[in-house]
Design a protein around this motif. Sequence first.
Motif, mmCIF file in Angstrom:
data_model
loop_
_atom_site.group_PDB
_atom_site.id
_atom_site.type_symbol
_atom_site.label_atom_id
_atom_site.label_comp_id
_atom_site.label_asym_id
_atom_site.label_seq_id
_atom_site.Cartn_x
_atom_site.Cartn_y
_atom_site.Cartn_z
ATOM 1 N N HIS A 20 36.179 32.559 39.952
ATOM 2 C CA HIS A 20 35.911 32.672 41.392
ATOM 3 C C HIS A 20 35.066 33.891 41.774
ATOM 4 N N TYR A 21 34.966 34.889 40.918
ATOM 5 C CA TYR A 21 34.178 36.076 41.277
ATOM 6 C C TYR A 21 32.699 35.941 40.905
ATOM 7 N N GLN A 22 32.321 34.781 40.370
ATOM 8 C CA GLN A 22 30.913 34.621 39.994
ATOM 9 C C GLN A 22 30.029 34.471 41.226
ATOM 10 N N PHE A 65 36.726 39.024 28.175
ATOM 11 C CA PHE A 65 38.098 38.700 27.745
ATOM 12 C C PHE A 65 38.429 37.241 28.057
ATOM 13 N N MET A 66 37.824 36.673 29.090
ATOM 14 C CA MET A 66 38.081 35.267 29.428
ATOM 15 C C MET A 66 37.448 34.359 28.377
ATOM 16 N N ALA A 67 36.236 34.717 27.950
ATOM 17 C CA ALA A 67 35.551 33.912 26.936
ATOM 18 C C ALA A 67 36.305 34.002 25.606
ATOM 19 N N MET A 102 46.159 39.082 31.167
ATOM 20 C CA MET A 102 45.038 38.354 30.556
ATOM 21 C C MET A 102 43.800 39.255 30.406
ATOM 22 N N ASN A 103 43.657 40.198 31.352
ATOM 23 C CA ASN A 103 42.479 41.074 31.370
ATOM 24 C C ASN A 103 42.606 42.164 30.305
ATOM 25 N N SER A 104 42.566 41.728 29.047
ATOM 26 C CA SER A 104 42.703 42.637 27.910
ATOM 27 C C SER A 104 41.973 42.002 26.740
ATOM 28 N N PRO A 145 47.124 41.133 43.630
ATOM 29 C CA PRO A 145 48.123 42.097 43.129
ATOM 30 C C PRO A 145 47.561 43.190 42.218
ATOM 31 N N GLU A 146 46.253 43.192 41.954
ATOM 32 C CA GLU A 146 45.640 44.322 41.243
ATOM 33 C C GLU A 146 45.426 45.505 42.182
ATOM 34 N N CYS A 147 45.681 45.306 43.492
ATOM 35 C CA CYS A 147 45.525 46.420 44.450
ATOM 36 C C CYS A 147 46.666 47.419 44.273
ATOM 37 N N THR A 155 30.428 43.797 36.520
ATOM 38 C CA THR A 155 30.299 43.067 35.254
ATOM 39 C C THR A 155 30.342 41.551 35.471
ATOM 40 N N MET A 156 31.171 41.087 36.402
ATOM 41 C CA MET A 156 31.137 39.656 36.750
ATOM 42 C C MET A 156 29.725 39.285 37.218
ATOM 43 N N ASN A 157 29.117 40.182 37.984
ATOM 44 C CA ASN A 157 27.795 39.919 38.562
ATOM 45 C C ASN A 157 26.678 39.893 37.517
HETATM 46 P P1 13P Z 1 42.752 36.261 38.604
HETATM 47 O O1 13P Z 1 41.640 35.412 38.147
HETATM 48 O O2 13P Z 1 43.965 36.087 37.736
HETATM 49 O O3 13P Z 1 43.054 36.147 40.050
HETATM 50 O O4 13P Z 1 42.324 37.787 38.319
HETATM 51 C C1 13P Z 1 41.318 38.397 39.021
HETATM 52 C C2 13P Z 1 40.477 39.226 38.150
HETATM 53 O O5 13P Z 1 40.323 40.390 38.351
HETATM 54 C C3 13P Z 1 39.812 38.607 37.054
HETATM 55 O O6 13P Z 1 39.056 39.539 36.406
#
Ligand code: 13P
Length: 394
Positions: free
Chosen positions: A58-60, A97-99, A154-156, A277-279, A342-344
Motif C-alpha cells: 500500500h505504500y507504493q 524484507f518483503m521480497a 515482518m520488517n526484519s 501501530p508503528e507510531c 525506500t518504498m518510493n
Molecule cells: P503493514 O504493511 O503491516 O501495515 O506495515 C507497514 C509498513 O511499515 C510496511 O513497511
Amino acid sequence: MTTVDLPLLPLGRGTDPLSERGVECPGDLPAASDPDLVARARAAKEALGDKVFVLGHHYQRDEVIQFADVTGDSFKLARDAAARPDAEYIVFCGVHFMAESADILTSPHQQVILPDLAAGCSMADMARIAQVEKAWEALAQAGVQDQVVPVTYMNSTAAIKAFCGRNGGVVCTSSNAEVALDWAFAQKGGVEAGTKVLFLPDQHLGRNTAVLKLGLGLDDCVVWNPHKPNGGLTAEELRDAKMILWKGHCSVHGRFSADVIDDLRAKVPDLNVLVHPECQHEVVLKSDFVGSTEYIIKTIEAAPAGSSWAIGTELNLVQRLAKAHPDKNIMFLDRNVCYCSTMNRIDLPHFVWAMESLVEGVVVNRIEVDPQTEQEALVALQRMLELPGKSHRD
Ligand code: 13P
Ligand code: SF4
C-alpha cells in the motif's frame, strides 16, 4: 563481526551487504521523462501474461501500484505471494524484507524480483543478526534466555526470521501482533512460569501491542539498546521484565507527534485520528483507532460521508485514500511531507526495466535467500500463518 552504521546510501549507489539498503542497482533504466513508460509497462505485463504476478504494498507510488495484480499490507502480501504457484516470476513492488519473505514462501521454481535493490527498510537495518546473536548470548549470561521467546516483526531480515525459527519464536505483522504475542506468552510454561518476549526490531509495535492489547504495564517493558554493553540493562532489569523491546523504530511513523493531534483536534470538530501501530506510544494513546495499513483502508471505506479523519501512516497511502473518498475529509497527521524514501525507490523506470528484462528472458534483481536461512525462517513464518485469526482472549 563489527557492524558500522552507515547513512542511507543515495539512490542505491555503493554496497552494504549486511544491510537491507544501499545494494547496487546497476540497471540500464529508461528515462523518467519517457512519455511511453505507462504504455511500455502495460505491454510488458501483457506479453508476460500468467507468467508474472505483481504484488504491491500500500505504500507504493500510484504510478507503480496501478500495475499490481494484488495490493495489501505485509501480512496479506505474504499470504498472496504463496497463492500463485503457477507464476514463474513474482515482481515485488515493496521493500527488500518483503521480497525475501515472498522468496521463502514461494516454490523453488518461482523467482522473486525487486525492481530496485536499494529499496531496503531503515527499521529492518536496526537489528543486524550479529547484534541479535550477541543479545541472545547476554540473555543467557543473565540467566533468563530459557524463558525468552523471540518474536520478530515482518520488517526484519530473513536472517532474523531464521533466528526466531531456530529459537522457538515466530514472525508477526502489524495485523496479527496481538495473537502472535498471545502465542509467545503461552510458550515455555506460560506467563506463570515467567515467560518473556524479545520483540524485534520495532519497539513501538511491541510496546503498543503489549500495553494496549495484552494489558501489560509500561514498567513490564524494557528497551534493549544494541549499541550499549548488555543492551544498557542490568541482569535484574532483565529478570523483572516481561517484554524486552529492541531499540528500533520506523523512520516514517516515528515522526508523528502527539502535539499535532492536539492542534488538529482544536481546529477540526469531531476529528477521528487513525494511526499505524508503528507510531510512538504517546501518539497511539491520543488516537481513536490503530491498525495495519489494511485496517486503515477498511476503516476509511466504512466511514460515513462527511466524517473527518487525520491519518498517521505513509503519505502515498493517505493521498490515495483522500482521492478515493472525496466525500470524506481526510488529512495527513504531520506538518511535513512524510513518504517512505525506500518504498518510493520503486518507480516506473525501475518497474519497466524489470518487466521488459523478463520479456527478454533476463531475470534482474532476483531476491534469493540461502537454503539454510530459508528453512529456518520458514518455520517462524509458518508459525505466524498458522496463528488463529483472533486473540486467544476473545
Ligand atoms: P503493514 O504493511 O503491516 O501495515 O506495515 C507497514 C509498513 O511499515 C510496511 O513497511
Ligand atoms: Fe521500513 Fe517504515 Fe518504510 Fe515500512 S514505512 S519500509 S517500516 S521505513
